[in-house]
Write a protein that holds these residues in place. Structure first.
Motif, PDB file in Angstrom:
ATOM      1  N   THR A  56      75.442 -43.456  64.274  1.00 16.97           N
ATOM      2  CA  THR A  56      75.143 -42.450  65.299  1.00 16.97           C
ATOM      3  C   THR A  56      73.841 -41.725  64.998  1.00 16.97           C
ATOM      4  OG1 THR A  56      76.509 -40.883  64.117  1.00 16.97           O
ATOM      5  CG2 THR A  56      77.550 -42.075  65.933  1.00 16.97           C
ATOM      6  N   ALA A  57      73.444 -41.648  63.733  1.00 19.07           N
ATOM      7  CA  ALA A  57      72.199 -40.965  63.373  1.00 19.07           C
ATOM      8  C   ALA A  57      71.061 -41.981  63.367  1.00 19.07           C
ATOM      9  CB  ALA A  57      72.323 -40.320  62.005  1.00 19.07           C
ATOM     10  N   ARG A  58      70.101 -41.758  64.234  1.00 19.10           N
ATOM     11  CA  ARG A  58      68.957 -42.655  64.302  1.00 19.10           C
ATOM     12  C   ARG A  58      67.847 -42.124  63.404  1.00 19.10           C
ATOM     13  NH1 ARG A  58      67.887 -42.805  70.428  1.00 19.10           N
ATOM     14  NH2 ARG A  58      68.634 -40.720  70.167  1.00 19.10           N
ATOM     15  N   PRO A  59      67.134 -43.006  62.723  1.00 15.77           N
ATOM     16  CA  PRO A  59      66.059 -42.543  61.843  1.00 15.77           C
ATOM     17  C   PRO A  59      64.886 -41.992  62.649  1.00 15.77           C
ATOM     18  CG  PRO A  59      66.041 -44.937  61.983  1.00 15.77           C
ATOM     19  CD  PRO A  59      67.269 -44.446  62.723  1.00 15.77           C
ATOM     20  N   ASN A  60      64.146 -41.079  62.030  1.00 15.61           N
ATOM     21  CA  ASN A  60      62.965 -40.528  62.663  1.00 15.61           C
ATOM     22  C   ASN A  60      61.877 -41.593  62.622  1.00 15.61           C
ATOM     23  OD1 ASN A  60      60.738 -39.147  63.532  1.00 15.61           O
ATOM     24  ND2 ASN A  60      60.961 -37.439  62.132  1.00 15.61           N
ATOM     25  N   THR A  61      61.567 -42.160  63.764  1.00 12.26           N
ATOM     26  CA  THR A  61      60.590 -43.250  63.821  1.00 12.26           C
ATOM     27  C   THR A  61      59.154 -42.740  63.801  1.00 12.26           C
ATOM     28  OG1 THR A  61      60.694 -43.218  66.234  1.00 12.26           O
ATOM     29  CG2 THR A  61      62.156 -44.762  65.090  1.00 12.26           C
ATOM     30  N   GLN A  62      58.967 -41.437  63.778  1.00 11.95           N
ATOM     31  CA  GLN A  62      57.616 -40.901  63.776  1.00 11.95           C
ATOM     32  C   GLN A  62      57.106 -40.628  62.367  1.00 11.95           C
ATOM     33  OE1 GLN A  62      57.228 -37.723  66.553  1.00 11.95           O
ATOM     34  NE2 GLN A  62      58.095 -38.902  68.212  1.00 11.95           N
ATOM     35  N   VAL A  63      57.916 -40.893  61.342  1.00 11.80           N
ATOM     36  CA  VAL A  63      57.474 -40.719  59.960  1.00 11.80           C
ATOM     37  C   VAL A  63      56.690 -41.956  59.545  1.00 11.80           C
ATOM     38  CG1 VAL A  63      58.215 -40.436  57.569  1.00 11.80           C
ATOM     39  CG2 VAL A  63      59.414 -39.229  59.388  1.00 11.80           C
ATOM     40  N   ASP A  64      55.478 -41.741  59.050  1.00  9.03           N
ATOM     41  CA  ASP A  64      54.622 -42.834  58.595  1.00  9.03           C
ATOM     42  C   ASP A  64      54.858 -43.031  57.100  1.00  9.03           C
ATOM     43  OD1 ASP A  64      52.653 -44.636  57.936  1.00  9.03           O
ATOM     44  OD2 ASP A  64      50.976 -43.409  58.649  1.00  9.03           O
ATOM     45  N   THR A  65      55.783 -43.920  56.760  1.00  7.94           N
ATOM     46  CA  THR A  65      56.122 -44.141  55.349  1.00  7.94           C
ATOM     47  C   THR A  65      55.062 -44.957  54.605  1.00  7.94           C
ATOM     48  OG1 THR A  65      57.461 -46.050  55.983  1.00  7.94           O
ATOM     49  CG2 THR A  65      58.611 -43.937  55.731  1.00  7.94           C
TER      50      THR A  65
END
Length: 183
Positions: A56-65
């Protein structure tokens, strides 16, 4: 009598209109979700569905790892008090939420009001350093000897130029509306 009857009829019409407006407003939310679901234009409506096998928890896709930025913290004072960051630096990925704490103590024998003003280095990093919570937004009054800890929550924008690897956040803490210490 005719005026009374007309007023009653108008009140009834207005009540029906008000009830209709309320019902329309109440029905807009499910109607909006249904339309967005059908057309596929609203990511939120799709995200509310339970997809089998997904969390249910989606990862933050805006983090530039792929990048790591070092954020250094500095504290300066204009007056006789103690002011410092709890840590000297942190490493963050652009887009990642980070929180640090600054510590302050009024070492004077009188009440004081003070405020912090931030500055950034390099200069072009200021536009990409987004503070979500910061003690610099407000003035504070501290009693003699009173100690406080204040958080700074921030996000470094992923649009930060690639050549910037280190950002220095520096605060100058000064007294507001009172005596300024002579240096």
């Amino acid at each position: 009598m005719d005026i009374k009857r007309e007023n009653l009829r108008m009140t009834g019409k207005l009540a029906v209109i008000a009830a209709g407006m309320f019902a329309f407003g109440y029905a807009l939310i499910p109607l909006y979700k249904h339309i967005c679901e059908l057309t596929g234009i609203n990511i939120l409506a799709v995200g509310e569905k339970q997809v089998p096998g997904s969390s249910t928890a989606r990862p933050n896709t805006q983090v530039d790892t792929s990048r790591t930025i070092t954020v250094e913290f500095d504290a300066n004072t204009m007056g006789p008090w103690k002011f410092k960051p709890a840590v000297a630096s942190v490493q963050v990925h652009p887009g990642e939420l980070a929180t640090v704490v600054y510590e302050f103590q009024n070492v004077q024998d009188r009440k004081m009001a003070a405020q912090a003003i931030p500055s950034y280095a390099p200069r072009n990093a200021a536009a990409h350093f987004n503070k979500i919570e910061c003690f610099c937004f407000n003035q504070y009054t501290l009693e003699p000897g009173e100690k406080k800890q204040w958080p700074v929550a921030f996000v470094v924008d992923p649009k930060l130029p690639k050549d910037v690897k280190t950002i220095t956040l520096s605060y100058t803490f000064f007294e507001v509306g009172g005596k300024v210490a002579k240096l």
